[in-house]
Write an enzyme that holds these catalytic residues in place. Sequence first.
Site, short mmCIF file in Angstrom:
data_model
loop_
_atom_site.label_atom_id
_atom_site.label_comp_id
_atom_site.label_asym_id
_atom_site.label_seq_id
_atom_site.Cartn_x
_atom_site.Cartn_y
_atom_site.Cartn_z
N ASP A 1 3.30 -3.55 -11.59
CA ASP A 1 1.43 -3.05 -11.39
C ASP A 1 1.69 -2.47 -12.51
OD1 ASP A 1 -0.06 -1.99 -9.53
OD2 ASP A 1 0.25 0.29 -11.26
N GLU B 1 1.68 -8.40 -12.08
CA GLU B 1 0.83 -8.32 -11.65
C GLU B 1 -0.64 -8.16 -13.06
OE1 GLU B 1 -2.92 -5.14 -9.38
OE2 GLU B 1 -0.84 -4.78 -11.08
#
Length: 553
Positions: free
Chosen positions: A214, A280
Amino acid sequence: MTTRTTAPDLSGKDPDWWRQAVVYQVYPRSFADADGDGLGDIRGVTQRLVHLAALGADALWLSPFYPSELADGGYDVADYRDVDPRLGTLGDFDAMVAEAHRLGLKVIVDLVPNHTSRQHVWFQEALAAGPGSAARERYVFRDGRGAHGEQPPTDWQSVFGGSAWRRVPDGQWYLHLFAPEQPDLNWAHEEVREDFRTTLRFWSDHGVDGFRVDVAHALAKDLSEPLRDLGDPELSGDHALDRMAPGTHPFFDRDEVHEIYRDWRTILDSYTPPRMAVAEAWVPGARRALYARADELGQAFNFEYLQTPWDADALHQVITDSLTTARAAHASATWVLSNHDVVRHASRLVLPPGTDENAWLLSGGHAPEADLPRGLRRARAATLLMLALPGSSYVYQGEELGLPEVADLPFEVLQDPIWEQTGRVRKGRDGCRVPLPWTRSGPSYGFGAGGSWLPQPEWFEGYAVEAQDGVEGSTLELYRTALRLRRKLLQGEDLTWTGSAPAGVLDFARHEGWRCVTNLSETAVPLPPGEVLLTSSPLENGLLGADTTVWLS
């Protein structure tokens, strides 16, 4: 880019299984509820893994399931090496992994390294220890500006709105690039780095096959004194990276971040087969390729594709650029149409160009009205196009049912922190996170024995798995057929544009001998020669209709 001569072994011990895999994203709180408390859980995921196997997915990506106060849907992690007790136990997790592997599914888990929860033991220690303490060095604490330190240390803005700094009772401020409940870690601190090495080993030892990282581009920050202002609030957003020299932003996409991932790769490669990872990273394509290098994470999400409008020329360009970017890193490309952060593509693809999606959500999806039948037709065509492209396809739960956005959620039920943090100006992401419908009836359409943490609309009945299972022409059966056929067809990682497509049509051949044609124009077009393998919508008197994709051999 590696070119294969045989189909990848996606179910065995092939270390490159991820290069052309179909990865199904599960948002656990909205997938399946085994204990009836209205919140999806790990045992619910385990019970429904047969759905993923029957669909033809190669891997499960599990969004955060860690202990959390749910200030940001689980992306505020209080303990990186445990399971939220509301979602189950570590034993439940191990059972899920075992069942996934029995069914031939790989398991990827979300890792959230940029920030912790404010409930994390480290942050609680930092608050208690006070200014200048070693405990505060794990985070980014600073004195404020102004005569009494009453102003934030810099003008940096949170991604969720407002200042990226929050003051604590003793007068210091801490950095939170997202919600105030998500204090940023200081990745210059060796203890932080070592703790995440331990976390990578912990979950790898529990059998996971990979990690989705993330906000991978935000870990390294320029914390040299004095901290520098950006001067323009809009420069705090990662969408502004193309306005600054590469690697110079104070907290996004800094060159030093790659040292972290090279370190991680040594750990991931110490396992057999090596653990995969995908970044990401909301950064421009050429910079994104750096995260996908073989000695770093190996793969990175391609958000340009998700953001491209339903336009043949635009899609041709982004596909070409994305493949070029992947080749530069010797990685495989990634493709995604929906996820837990964006309006579902069955709705998004029919919003007029330039639509303010937040304004549309605030109107309950009525200004403008979305043409949902056309949206579903486009979504199905977009899916076959995506699945024909070389690389990995990431599928978000519910898209195989053709689910549109639940745009009319009442304001009083919203859970996304974006709603409150922006002063109730941005509605947030709850509309794509509504729990899935499994059956035509029941208090939560089969999601669980009781209600659901977000309300489900009555029209979910027609989209339920039960309503589509075995029904010829249903979106669920289209996905099942496409994924089964795709696995048989895959070999190389290349495509060739035919160069003969009419305006508004995309036409390319895979080197294995099959072809994908997508008609994005308003009128039907002649079908190229070849045997029809699959169409997203029925042919129209032998012609390829508008908003339709066909696979040919």
